[in-house]
Design a protein around this motif. Structure first.
Motif, PDB file in Angstrom:
ATOM      1  N   ILE A 274      30.906  43.659 -20.969  1.00 37.08           N
ATOM      2  CA  ILE A 274      32.040  43.809 -22.276  1.00 37.08           C
ATOM      3  C   ILE A 274      30.960  44.336 -23.810  1.00 37.08           C
ATOM      4  O   ILE A 274      31.643  44.982 -24.464  1.00 37.08           O
ATOM      5  N   ASP A 275      30.177  44.278 -23.671  1.00 27.48           N
ATOM      6  CA  ASP A 275      28.751  44.655 -24.876  1.00 27.48           C
ATOM      7  C   ASP A 275      29.300  45.924 -24.942  1.00 27.48           C
ATOM      8  O   ASP A 275      29.543  46.442 -25.902  1.00 27.48           O
ATOM      9  N   CYS A 276      29.324  46.577 -23.897  1.00 29.03           N
ATOM     10  CA  CYS A 276      29.148  48.173 -23.949  1.00 29.03           C
ATOM     11  C   CYS A 276      30.141  48.301 -24.117  1.00 29.03           C
ATOM     12  O   CYS A 276      30.876  49.596 -25.387  1.00 29.03           O
ATOM     13  N   MET A 277      31.997  47.839 -23.691  1.00 34.58           N
ATOM     14  CA  MET A 277      33.064  48.459 -24.051  1.00 34.58           C
ATOM     15  C   MET A 277      32.732  47.719 -25.850  1.00 34.58           C
ATOM     16  O   MET A 277      34.221  48.139 -26.856  1.00 34.58           O
ATOM     17  N   LYS A 278      31.659  47.189 -26.377  1.00 33.74           N
ATOM     18  CA  LYS A 278      32.433  46.627 -27.981  1.00 33.74           C
ATOM     19  C   LYS A 278      30.805  47.295 -28.935  1.00 33.74           C
ATOM     20  O   LYS A 278      30.333  46.773 -29.740  1.00 33.74           O
ATOM     21  N   ASN A 279      30.637  48.412 -28.310  1.00 36.93           N
ATOM     22  CA  ASN A 279      30.016  49.314 -29.000  1.00 36.93           C
ATOM     23  C   ASN A 279      28.023  48.932 -28.679  1.00 36.93           C
ATOM     24  O   ASN A 279      27.871  49.229 -30.344  1.00 36.93           O
ATOM     25  N   VAL A 280      28.153  48.106 -27.468  1.00 31.92           N
ATOM     26  CA  VAL A 280      26.531  47.745 -27.618  1.00 31.92           C
ATOM     27  C   VAL A 280      26.430  47.954 -26.671  1.00 31.92           C
ATOM     28  O   VAL A 280      26.889  48.345 -25.376  1.00 31.92           O
ATOM     29  N   HIS A 281      25.043  49.529 -26.404  1.00 25.88           N
ATOM     30  CA  HIS A 281      25.103  50.508 -25.311  1.00 25.88           C
ATOM     31  C   HIS A 281      23.831  49.411 -24.536  1.00 25.88           C
ATOM     32  O   HIS A 281      22.763  49.038 -24.770  1.00 25.88           O
ATOM     33  N   PRO A 282      24.377  50.264 -23.136  1.00 25.99           N
ATOM     34  CA  PRO A 282      23.681  49.383 -22.335  1.00 25.99           C
ATOM     35  C   PRO A 282      22.253  49.198 -22.320  1.00 25.99           C
ATOM     36  O   PRO A 282      21.454  48.569 -22.022  1.00 25.99           O
ATOM     37  N   ILE A 283      21.812  50.607 -23.019  1.00 27.44           N
ATOM     38  CA  ILE A 283      19.668  50.609 -22.752  1.00 27.44           C
ATOM     39  C   ILE A 283      19.614  49.714 -23.394  1.00 27.44           C
ATOM     40  O   ILE A 283      17.874  49.281 -22.899  1.00 27.44           O
ATOM     41  N   TYR A 284      20.313  48.630 -24.281  1.00 27.59           N
ATOM     42  CA  TYR A 284      19.478  47.829 -25.226  1.00 27.59           C
ATOM     43  C   TYR A 284      18.986  46.199 -23.467  1.00 27.59           C
ATOM     44  O   TYR A 284      17.794  45.764 -23.639  1.00 27.59           O
ATOM     45  N   HIS A 285      20.000  45.549 -23.663  1.00 27.00           N
ATOM     46  CA  HIS A 285      20.461  45.232 -22.080  1.00 27.00           C
ATOM     47  C   HIS A 285      19.265  45.120 -20.893  1.00 27.00           C
ATOM     48  O   HIS A 285      18.290  44.257 -20.450  1.00 27.00           O
TER      49      HIS A 285
ATOM     50  N   SER B 187       6.947  28.087 -17.955  1.00 26.90           N
ATOM     51  CA  SER B 187       7.760  26.667 -19.093  1.00 26.90           C
ATOM     52  C   SER B 187       7.581  27.037 -20.558  1.00 26.90           C
ATOM     53  O   SER B 187       7.613  25.880 -21.123  1.00 26.90           O
ATOM     54  N   GLU B 188       7.033  28.247 -20.951  1.00 19.05           N
ATOM     55  CA  GLU B 188       6.967  29.379 -22.632  1.00 19.05           C
ATOM     56  C   GLU B 188       8.551  29.476 -22.926  1.00 19.05           C
ATOM     57  O   GLU B 188       8.738  30.153 -21.723  1.00 19.05           O
ATOM     58  N   ASP B 189       8.287  29.910 -23.961  1.00 18.36           N
ATOM     59  CA  ASP B 189       9.455  30.321 -25.047  1.00 18.36           C
ATOM     60  C   ASP B 189       9.447  32.411 -24.997  1.00 18.36           C
ATOM     61  O   ASP B 189       7.902  32.170 -25.012  1.00 18.36           O
ATOM     62  N   TRP B 190      10.073  32.540 -23.968  1.00 19.76           N
ATOM     63  CA  TRP B 190       9.963  34.111 -23.969  1.00 19.76           C
ATOM     64  C   TRP B 190      10.248  34.759 -25.236  1.00 19.76           C
ATOM     65  O   TRP B 190      10.626  36.581 -25.054  1.00 19.76           O
ATOM     66  N   SER B 191      10.860  34.286 -25.845  1.00 19.84           N
ATOM     67  CA  SER B 191      11.043  35.007 -26.995  1.00 19.84           C
ATOM     68  C   SER B 191      10.551  35.946 -27.827  1.00 19.84           C
ATOM     69  O   SER B 191      11.209  36.699 -28.968  1.00 19.84           O
ATOM     70  N   ARG B 192       8.741  35.828 -27.927  1.00 18.68           N
ATOM     71  CA  ARG B 192       8.204  36.104 -28.977  1.00 18.68           C
ATOM     72  C   ARG B 192       8.003  37.629 -27.817  1.00 18.68           C
ATOM     73  O   ARG B 192       7.221  39.401 -28.438  1.00 18.68           O
ATOM     74  N   PHE B 193       8.422  38.073 -26.853  1.00 17.01           N
ATOM     75  CA  PHE B 193       7.958  39.058 -26.253  1.00 17.01           C
ATOM     76  C   PHE B 193       9.232  39.705 -26.423  1.00 17.01           C
ATOM     77  O   PHE B 193       9.250  40.774 -25.813  1.00 17.01           O
ATOM     78  N   LEU B 194      10.155  39.233 -26.240  1.00 15.71           N
ATOM     79  CA  LEU B 194      11.515  39.986 -26.018  1.00 15.71           C
ATOM     80  C   LEU B 194      11.850  41.005 -27.497  1.00 15.71           C
ATOM     81  O   LEU B 194      11.484  40.675 -28.145  1.00 15.71           O
ATOM     82  N   PRO B 195      12.011  41.793 -27.387  1.00 15.29           N
ATOM     83  CA  PRO B 195      12.576  43.121 -27.884  1.00 15.29           C
ATOM     84  C   PRO B 195      13.618  42.238 -29.421  1.00 15.29           C
ATOM     85  O   PRO B 195      14.987  41.831 -29.029  1.00 15.29           O
ATOM     86  N   ASP B 196      13.303  42.869 -30.745  1.00 12.48           N
ATOM     87  CA  ASP B 196      14.810  42.014 -31.324  1.00 12.48           C
ATOM     88  C   ASP B 196      14.942  43.699 -31.810  1.00 12.48           C
ATOM     89  O   ASP B 196      14.719  44.224 -32.809  1.00 12.48           O
ATOM     90  N   PHE B 197      16.143  43.367 -31.461  1.00 14.37           N
ATOM     91  CA  PHE B 197      16.963  44.618 -32.199  1.00 14.37           C
ATOM     92  C   PHE B 197      18.149  44.426 -33.726  1.00 14.37           C
ATOM     93  O   PHE B 197      18.595  43.698 -32.870  1.00 14.37           O
ATOM     94  N   LYS B 198      17.915  45.283 -34.496  1.00 11.07           N
ATOM     95  CA  LYS B 198      18.538  44.808 -35.261  1.00 11.07           C
ATOM     96  C   LYS B 198      19.871  45.849 -35.236  1.00 11.07           C
ATOM     97  O   LYS B 198      19.739  46.858 -35.144  1.00 11.07           O
ATOM     98  N   LYS B 199      20.797  44.940 -35.868  1.00  9.04           N
ATOM     99  CA  LYS B 199      22.455  46.044 -35.700  1.00  9.04           C
ATOM    100  C   LYS B 199      22.617  47.453 -37.230  1.00  9.04           C
ATOM    101  O   LYS B 199      21.782  46.365 -37.859  1.00  9.04           O
ATOM    102  N   LYS B 200      21.851  48.728 -37.126  1.00  6.03           N
ATOM    103  CA  LYS B 200      22.364  49.217 -38.172  1.00  6.03           C
ATOM    104  C   LYS B 200      24.218  50.002 -38.401  1.00  6.03           C
ATOM    105  O   LYS B 200      23.964  50.057 -37.359  1.00  6.03           O
ATOM    106  N   ASN B 201      24.103  50.106 -39.305  1.00  6.54           N
ATOM    107  CA  ASN B 201      25.971  50.110 -39.248  1.00  6.54           C
ATOM    108  C   ASN B 201      25.030  51.669 -40.661  1.00  6.54           C
ATOM    109  O   ASN B 201      25.443  52.346 -40.970  1.00  6.54           O
ATOM    110  N   THR B 202      24.967  52.906 -39.589  1.00  7.80           N
ATOM    111  CA  THR B 202      25.112  53.873 -39.859  1.00  7.80           C
ATOM    112  C   THR B 202      26.401  54.665 -40.872  1.00  7.80           C
ATOM    113  O   THR B 202      26.003  55.404 -41.529  1.00  7.80           O
ATOM    114  N   SER B 203      27.780  54.308 -40.103  1.00  3.72           N
ATOM    115  CA  SER B 203      28.624  54.572 -40.962  1.00  3.72           C
ATOM    116  C   SER B 203      28.624  53.961 -42.335  1.00  3.72           C
ATOM    117  O   SER B 203      29.809  52.928 -41.967  1.00  3.72           O
ATOM    118  N   LYS B 204      27.835  54.394 -43.045  1.00  3.59           N
ATOM    119  CA  LYS B 204      28.568  53.524 -44.821  1.00  3.59           C
ATOM    120  C   LYS B 204      29.278  54.328 -45.259  1.00  3.59           C
ATOM    121  O   LYS B 204      29.966  55.436 -45.547  1.00  3.59           O
TER     122      LYS B 204
END
Length: 358
Positions: free
Chosen positions: A189-200, A218-235
């Protein structure tokens, strides 16, 4: 005041941390005594191009369903497949599995893969992607992202989610455990909404490695996961010339003058037709004379000699070869001039001598 819902809630026997709610218990025929009171049946249509394949593999499907007490029928006239329970059926959920089996067979999944849905640890999910994107070209491009180059992206998803995935038409069919099916649906569903599968895929690979370490369970994994920022290239491109807004006036703009109004201003409206034609001819004659004069001036401009001031000045520095050639030519001219003067003097002297003798 917030309502406390846990005030009258009693502890349930299944509210225990030791119980794995995701574990699927194996069904045993001894657990059910007798037959079902009602017959359950499901039917689904299949496309014309699947008819030949289904006729070949239908005996295999019939034998597999007979083990669970399910009857099946292939109707080639209507183009449908149907399954129903019998008196030998013991598992109440197997009819739902049989329904999923005929659905998968109608969606071009091979029979060897589709029969795995009858196992307890395998589920299926058919994701509809046709109505997410309106533009047909954009839909095809985003659907192709799921496959990737030579099917590499789809193969990576299958390995990470432990699911079988088939992309065809306006649907994506997936088979596997519940956890994997949930991940597949999110990626599709994210791929059809223009989010590339490579991020997942990157996120799932990191989570798979973190799950191997029991210290991080039992720890939080958020610090290990990549934070992909959305870039709006079509300005939006700003125009070079910004049109300034005119001040608002409640009055409408003045109407454009009509042909009659222009004739009234110039006085042409009050002259007769003959005078009007004569005026037009006169204007044409004047215009033609002006154009003829312009053409004549353009032709004569080619024969006007350039002025001396416009000529480029000769460079002061000359090459040695040019200087030598000029010196030699000057010497030759000087010699020829001297020789001519000598001849003239001799002739003059001889003429004087002849005159003196006489």
């Amino acid at each position: 005041m917030a309502k406390n819902h846990n005030k009258y809630r009693k502890d349930k026997p299944w509210d225990n941390e030791e119980i794995d709610h995701w574990k699927i218990e194996e069904f045993k025929p001894e657990e059910v005594n007798g037959t079902f009171l009602e017959e359950s049946s499901f039917a689904t249509l299949f496309p014309k191009y699947r008819e030949k394949y289904l006729r070949e593999v239908w005996p295999v499907v019939t034998r597999s369903l007979e083990k669970f007490g399910i009857a099946c029928e292939l109707n080639l006239i209507e183009g449908s497949m149907s399954v129903k329970t019998t008196r030998k059926t013991r598992d109440p959920y197997i009819i739902v599995k049989a329904r999923d089996l005929v659905k998968l067979l109608a969606r071009s999944i091979p029979v060897q893969q589709a029969l795995k849905i009858l196992n307890d640890d395998v589920q299926t999910d058919i994701i509809k992607i046709g109505g997410i994107v309106r533009n047909k070209e954009r839909f095809v491009k985003r659907r192709q992202r799921l496959l990737g180059p030579d099917g590499a992206t789809l193969k990576a998803l299958e390995l990470l989610t432990e699911c079988y995935i088939l992309v065809q038409g306006n649907t994506v069919a997936a088979m596997g455990p519940f956890k994997g099916l949930k991940q597949v649906r999110t990626v599709v569903i994210d791929c059809m909404k223009n989010v590339h599968p490579i991020y997942h895929i990157k996120t799932m690979m990191i989570k798979k490695e973190l799950a191997k370490d029991p210290a991080l369970a039992s720890e939080d994994w958020s610090r290990f996961l990549p934070d992909f920022k959305k870039k709006n290239t079509s300005k939006r491109r700003k125009p070079h010339q910004l049109n300034e807004k005119k001040p608002y006036t409640p009055f409408p703009p003045a109407p454009m003058p009509s042909k009659v109004d222009l004739q009234l201003e110039s006085g042409e409206y009050f002259i007769n037709e003959a005078q009007r034609l004569a005026k037009k001819k006169h204007e044409k004659r004047v215009l033609s004379k002006e154009r003829a004069q312009e053409n004549r001036d353009a032709r004569e401009a080619e024969f006007v000699p350039p002025s001396e001031d416009d000529e480029p000045r000769a460079s002061k520095k000359r090459n040695k070869n040019q200087d030598e050639e000029e010196d030699t030519s000057a010497k030759k001219k000087r010699k020829s001039r001297d020789a001519d003067e000598d001849v003239v003097e001799k002739e003059h002297k001889s003429s004087k001598k002849s005159k003196s003798k006489k």
